[in-house]
Scaffold this motif. Sequence first.
Motif, PDB file in Angstrom:
ATOM      1  N   ALA A 177       8.541   6.986   9.111  1.00 23.23           N
ATOM      2  CA  ALA A 177       8.690   8.280   9.758  1.00 23.23           C
ATOM      3  C   ALA A 177       7.481   9.177   9.523  1.00 23.23           C
ATOM      4  N   SER A 178       6.528   8.715   8.717  1.00 24.57           N
ATOM      5  CA  SER A 178       5.366   9.523   8.371  1.00 24.57           C
ATOM      6  C   SER A 178       4.124   8.937   9.010  1.00 24.57           C
ATOM      7  N   ASP A 179       3.275   9.821   9.510  1.00 23.01           N
ATOM      8  CA  ASP A 179       1.986   9.380  10.030  1.00 23.01           C
ATOM      9  C   ASP A 179       0.850   9.786   9.104  1.00 23.01           C
ATOM     10  N   ALA A 180       1.180  10.039   7.829  1.00 25.79           N
ATOM     11  CA  ALA A 180       0.141  10.324   6.845  1.00 25.79           C
ATOM     12  C   ALA A 180      -0.679   9.065   6.586  1.00 25.79           C
ATOM     13  N   ALA A 181      -1.847   9.238   5.991  1.00 26.74           N
ATOM     14  CA  ALA A 181      -2.765   8.123   5.785  1.00 26.74           C
ATOM     15  C   ALA A 181      -2.488   7.412   4.470  1.00 26.74           C
ATOM     16  N   VAL A 182      -2.994   6.175   4.395  1.00 25.74           N
ATOM     17  CA  VAL A 182      -3.066   5.437   3.138  1.00 25.74           C
ATOM     18  C   VAL A 182      -4.522   5.469   2.692  1.00 25.74           C
ATOM     19  N   GLU A 183      -4.762   5.908   1.469  1.00 30.09           N
ATOM     20  CA  GLU A 183      -6.127   5.933   0.947  1.00 30.09           C
ATOM     21  C   GLU A 183      -6.257   4.899  -0.157  1.00 30.09           C
ATOM     22  N   VAL A 184      -7.206   3.989  -0.003  1.00 24.73           N
ATOM     23  CA  VAL A 184      -7.432   2.955  -1.011  1.00 24.73           C
ATOM     24  C   VAL A 184      -8.693   3.286  -1.798  1.00 24.73           C
ATOM     25  N   THR A 198      -0.709   9.897   1.936  1.00 27.10           N
ATOM     26  CA  THR A 198      -1.328  11.147   1.506  1.00 27.10           C
ATOM     27  C   THR A 198      -0.349  12.309   1.469  1.00 27.10           C
ATOM     28  N   ASP A 199       0.822  12.175   2.081  1.00 28.01           N
ATOM     29  CA  ASP A 199       1.821  13.238   1.989  1.00 28.01           C
ATOM     30  C   ASP A 199       2.759  13.028   0.801  1.00 28.01           C
ATOM     31  N   GLY A 200       2.437  12.027  -0.040  1.00 29.05           N
ATOM     32  CA  GLY A 200       3.239  11.768  -1.227  1.00 29.05           C
ATOM     33  C   GLY A 200       4.329  10.738  -1.052  1.00 29.05           C
ATOM     34  N   THR A 201       4.519  10.219   0.152  1.00 24.49           N
ATOM     35  CA  THR A 201       5.556   9.229   0.396  1.00 24.49           C
ATOM     36  C   THR A 201       5.223   7.918  -0.313  1.00 24.49           C
ATOM     37  N   PRO A 202       6.098   7.419  -1.187  1.00 23.20           N
ATOM     38  CA  PRO A 202       5.827   6.124  -1.842  1.00 23.20           C
ATOM     39  C   PRO A 202       5.746   5.004  -0.827  1.00 23.20           C
ATOM     40  N   LEU A 203       4.901   4.044  -1.104  1.00 20.65           N
ATOM     41  CA  LEU A 203       4.689   2.932  -0.190  1.00 20.65           C
ATOM     42  C   LEU A 203       4.706   1.630  -0.975  1.00 20.65           C
ATOM     43  N   THR A 204       5.478   0.682  -0.512  1.00 21.26           N
ATOM     44  CA  THR A 204       5.545  -0.644  -1.137  1.00 21.26           C
ATOM     45  C   THR A 204       4.607  -1.586  -0.397  1.00 21.26           C
ATOM     46  N   ALA A 205       3.710  -2.206  -1.098  1.00 18.54           N
ATOM     47  CA  ALA A 205       2.764  -3.126  -0.466  1.00 18.54           C
ATOM     48  C   ALA A 205       3.498  -4.344   0.074  1.00 18.54           C
ATOM     49  N   PRO A 206       3.192  -4.784   1.287  1.00 18.40           N
ATOM     50  CA  PRO A 206       3.830  -5.984   1.845  1.00 18.40           C
ATOM     51  C   PRO A 206       3.547  -7.208   0.979  1.00 18.40           C
ATOM     52  N   LEU A 207       4.413  -8.188   1.075  1.00 21.60           N
ATOM     53  CA  LEU A 207       4.292  -9.388   0.249  1.00 21.60           C
ATOM     54  C   LEU A 207       2.944 -10.066   0.441  1.00 21.60           C
ATOM     55  N   GLU A 208       2.454 -10.119   1.683  1.00 26.59           N
ATOM     56  CA  GLU A 208       1.195 -10.823   1.936  1.00 26.59           C
ATOM     57  C   GLU A 208      -0.004 -10.116   1.321  1.00 26.59           C
ATOM     58  N   ALA A 209       0.153  -8.860   0.893  1.00 26.23           N
ATOM     59  CA  ALA A 209      -0.942  -8.136   0.252  1.00 26.23           C
ATOM     60  C   ALA A 209      -0.878  -8.214  -1.266  1.00 26.23           C
ATOM     61  N   ARG A 210       0.073  -8.931  -1.802  1.00 29.29           N
ATOM     62  CA  ARG A 210       0.227  -8.992  -3.252  1.00 29.29           C
ATOM     63  C   ARG A 210      -0.459 -10.247  -3.799  1.00 29.29           C
ATOM     64  N   PRO A 211      -1.304 -10.079  -4.816  1.00 32.80           N
ATOM     65  CA  PRO A 211      -1.990 -11.235  -5.391  1.00 32.80           C
ATOM     66  C   PRO A 211      -1.025 -12.163  -6.122  1.00 32.80           C
ATOM     67  N   SER A 212      -1.412 -13.407  -6.234  1.00 33.31           N
ATOM     68  CA  SER A 212      -0.685 -14.330  -7.103  1.00 33.31           C
ATOM     69  C   SER A 212      -0.856 -13.858  -8.548  1.00 33.31           C
ATOM     70  N   VAL A 213       0.092 -14.219  -9.400  1.00 34.03           N
ATOM     71  CA  VAL A 213      -0.042 -13.861 -10.808  1.00 34.03           C
ATOM     72  C   VAL A 213      -1.027 -14.826 -11.467  1.00 34.03           C
ATOM     73  N   SER A 214      -1.723 -14.329 -12.489  1.00 34.91           N
ATOM     74  CA  SER A 214      -2.571 -15.214 -13.280  1.00 34.91           C
ATOM     75  C   SER A 214      -1.703 -16.218 -14.024  1.00 34.91           C
ATOM     76  N   ARG A 215      -2.263 -17.442 -14.276  1.00 34.67           N
ATOM     77  CA  ARG A 215      -1.447 -18.540 -14.787  1.00 34.67           C
ATOM     78  C   ARG A 215      -2.120 -19.215 -15.994  1.00 34.67           C
ATOM     79  N   PRO A 216      -2.192 -18.549 -17.143  1.00 31.93           N
ATOM     80  CA  PRO A 216      -2.741 -19.221 -18.338  1.00 31.93           C
ATOM     81  C   PRO A 216      -1.671 -20.083 -19.006  1.00 31.93           C
ATOM     82  N   LEU A 217      -1.204 -21.107 -18.307  1.00 33.44           N
ATOM     83  CA  LEU A 217      -0.019 -21.861 -18.726  1.00 33.44           C
ATOM     84  C   LEU A 217      -0.329 -22.802 -19.893  1.00 33.44           C
ATOM     85  N   LEU A 218       0.516 -22.764 -20.915  1.00 35.97           N
ATOM     86  CA  LEU A 218       0.411 -23.687 -22.047  1.00 35.97           C
ATOM     87  C   LEU A 218       1.237 -24.948 -21.826  1.00 35.97           C
TER      88      LEU A 218
END
Length: 788
Positions: A339-346, A578-598
Motif C-alpha cells: 500500500a506504500s509507494d515509498a522507496a527502498v534505500e540500500v 523510507t516511510d518506516g514501513t518494515p519490509l521482508t526481503a523475498p526468499l530469492e534475495a536471501r543468501p545461503s547460510v555459511s556451512r563450516p560443517l564438522l
Amino acid sequence: MSGPTTDRREPEGGGRGLLWAVALLLGTTAAALVAVGWAVVDARDEAEVREGLDYDGFLASLDELLTRAGSDGLVRFEPLEGRLADGREVTWDSLVVEADPDRYPSLRPGGFLHDQVERYNRFQRERLALGRERAEWFDRLAPYNPSVFRVDRDGEGARRLSRSAEAWSLRVRSPFEGRWGGEVRARDARRGAGLLGPGVTVSLRRPTRLFRTVDGRRQRCEFEPGPMEVQAFCLSEQRVPQAIFRLAGDDPTPRTAVAGWTDLWVDGDRVSSGDSVPVREGSVLQLDPLEPMLLGEFWDGILSSEQWVNGRERRMSDFAPPLDLFAPLDDPGTGAAAASDAAVEVSVHAGASRELTASLADFVERRMDLPVDVAMVVLARIPDGEIVAVAEVGRRVSPGRSALFEPVAPGSAVKPLVAAALLSRRPDLGSLRIPARSGDVRSVLGLPPVPARRAFESPLNCGMPDDGWIGLRDFVRCSSNEYAASLVTAGLLPEGVWRRAGDGDLRVGRFRLGGSTWSGLRSPSEWPGESAGRLGRTTLLTSPLAAGLGALFDVSPDPVVVDRTRRTDGVWRDLRLTDGTPLTAPLEARPSVSRPLLLASPAREDTELGLLFRWSVGAWENRWTLLGLTEAFGRVVSDRRMGLRFSRTPAAAVVPESAGLSEGAWYPELMAGLRDVGRTGTARGLEEAWSRDGLPRGVLAKTGTLAEAGEAGRGDDLFIKSLLFAAGETAGGPGEPLTCGVVGAVYVRFADGPARGALPAAQLDFARERLGPFLQDHWETFGVCPGG
C-alpha cells in the motif's frame, strides 16, 4: 433487528455506461498484460477512443492506436536517400502524417503524437548528419531513436510501423496490477544530466573516470563537476579542459557546451576550439576519444523506479550483475508495503559497484592466464557493517542468483576466523607452539597418523623462525597448515589427554603449551575418539570450537541445523521503506547460510581425523559465503559483533556490542600476525602498495589458496585464491581492534589449474594494482572513517 439503511442511488444511464466502459477497458488491459506482457487495448467503442485521443486518454489507447496506425493511414514512412562519409549510400526514414489533426487532437502542435513524429524526424536528420562526419555513427546510433515509433519491413521489404513487443520494451500499466510504485535506490541515488553512450554512461553530477585506448595505450578521461560547470579532460596531459559544459543557475542540465583545446561535435556540427553552442536534452555529442553520446536525464544510483518513458509508464530496472541481487526488491509484494509507494534505500553505492566490477572484469581479461570461473569482491564499513560496494564477474552456479549468495571454499583465509572462534572459548591454546618444519604431514601433536591419502602439505612460506618454533603470530603471518590442524585438533579433544614430555623425549609429536613442553599420545589405545582415527558427533558438536563458531559468528557446524536453515536474511536486517514501513526481503534475495560443517551430512555420526585436518585449512566442508567471511573477519579485527547489511543504517549511529575478543591475552598476537601478513607474510608488499595510494598504514590481511584436483574428475576440481583484508584506525596501539575503516574480501575461482607451477596470486595482484587506488578514490565517499 435490522441495521440502518442507506439510500444508494445508481448513476444515470449515461454514467452507468461510462463506468462500465472504463471498467471493461481496464479489465481488458490487465488481462492483456498477463497474456502477452504488453498492453493492446480492445476499446469497446474504438472510434470514440481514437477520435478523442489526447494526453488523458493516451495510456488507455496508445498500443491499440499504434498497432493499427500503419494500416489505417495515420502515419507513413517516407524513405529518403543519403550518402555517408565513406561514400556509402543509405536509406533513412522520415515520418509523414497522413491523418487529419482535427480528428486526432494528439497530432496537433503540442499533442503527444505530434511531438513524437517531430522527435523521430529530428533524430533521423541528426543521425545522417553525424554519418556524414563519421560513417560508423549512422549505424551505431540507430538504437537511440527516442520516439515511440519504430520501423519494420513487410514481406515485400516495404517500410511500415513495427508491431512487435520487442520494438517498444514499454507497456501500459493497468491500475489493477496492484504493483508497488516506489523506487529501489542505492546510496548514491540522485537525478541529473548525463551523457549516454553505447558502452558507457557518464553522470554530469559526480566525478567520473573512464578509460579508452588511444594510439595503443590506455587513456584516462575524467569529468569533474563544479558549482556552475562540468570540465572534461581526456587527451591533455597538462590538465587543460577538452570541453566545458556550463549549467544554467541551479538547473543541473547543461545549457551550453564550450569546445576546449580540441574541437567538439554537437548534433553533427563541428564546434571549433574556444567556441560555444547551445545544447539541449537529446543532443548528440562527440568528444574524442569517446563514442558519440546523447545528453539526457541520468538517474544515478536509481536501481529501479516507475518512469514515464516516451509517454508511457513503465518499470525501469538497471540490474546488471552484481547489482541484480537487488532485483527481487523491485516488487515487495503484498502486505504492508504494497500500500506504500515509498522507496527502498540500500547501502551500496551503485556507481562505485559498477566501477569496481568493470575494473575486476578488465583485470580478469587482461591479467589472467588461466580461465576464471568467477571473481568477486565485497567491501563493507567498520563497525556498522554497511556493504558499500560489490563486484562479480564470471559464471554463476545458479543462473540469475548472485555468486555472492552461495557458499565457497575459502582456503587458508579462514584460519584466523577458526582460531578466534576457538580461542574465545579456549584462551589457553593461544600459547600453543609447534616445531617449524615443512613437507607432508600425516600426524599432528603426536596423534595416530592418518592414511597417506589424507596427508597434507605444510610449507613454511616465510622461512624458518629464529627459535625454530611456530606460535600464533607466525601461524597467521606464514599460514602454517600444520599449526592450523594442531590448533583445531587440540580444540576438539578433551583437556588432559597430553603428557608432559621428558628431557630426552625428542619425538616429532612434541609441542609447547602454557610454557611447558608436551608430547602426544604414547599409543593408539590412548586415542579419546569413539573409534580409531575418528571423532563422533557429540564430541564435534559440543566442542569449544563448535561453541565458538556459533557464539562469535552465528554459524553452525551441525548439518542438521544448516540444512533446516538453508538461507538467511541477516544482510537485510532492519530493511524498511523510507516511510518506516518494515519490509521482508523475498526468499530469492536471501543468501545461503555459511556451512563450516564438522560432519559431512546429517546422516553421519563421525568424521575422520584426516578430513578435519583438511577442514582446518579451509577445505572439505568448511564453506562460507563471501558475505559471511567478510562479516566474520570484520568481527575479529574490530572486536565488535558487526553485522553485514544491505539496508541503510538508521540516523542514529550503529555501534555493535563488543565481541570480547580483545580481553584475551592471545588477541594482540593474532592482530600482530594479521598486520604482518601484508608486510612480510603471504601478502607481502600489500601494505606498502596501499600506503603509496594514501590508505592507512594499519592494513590487516589473510590470504587463501586451494589447488586440488578432484577425485571425481574436473567437475570436482578446486582452484581458488582468496583474500580477507581490513584497513582503518585504532584507538591505541597496533594490537588493538579497528574502530573504523573498511573490511572486505576478494575471491577468484579458476576453471582449471596451471600445467606446472603454482596458482598465480591473482587476488593479491588485483588488491595491489586496482583495489588500493579504488579505495583511496572512494574513502571519503564511503565514509569509512568520518573526520579522519
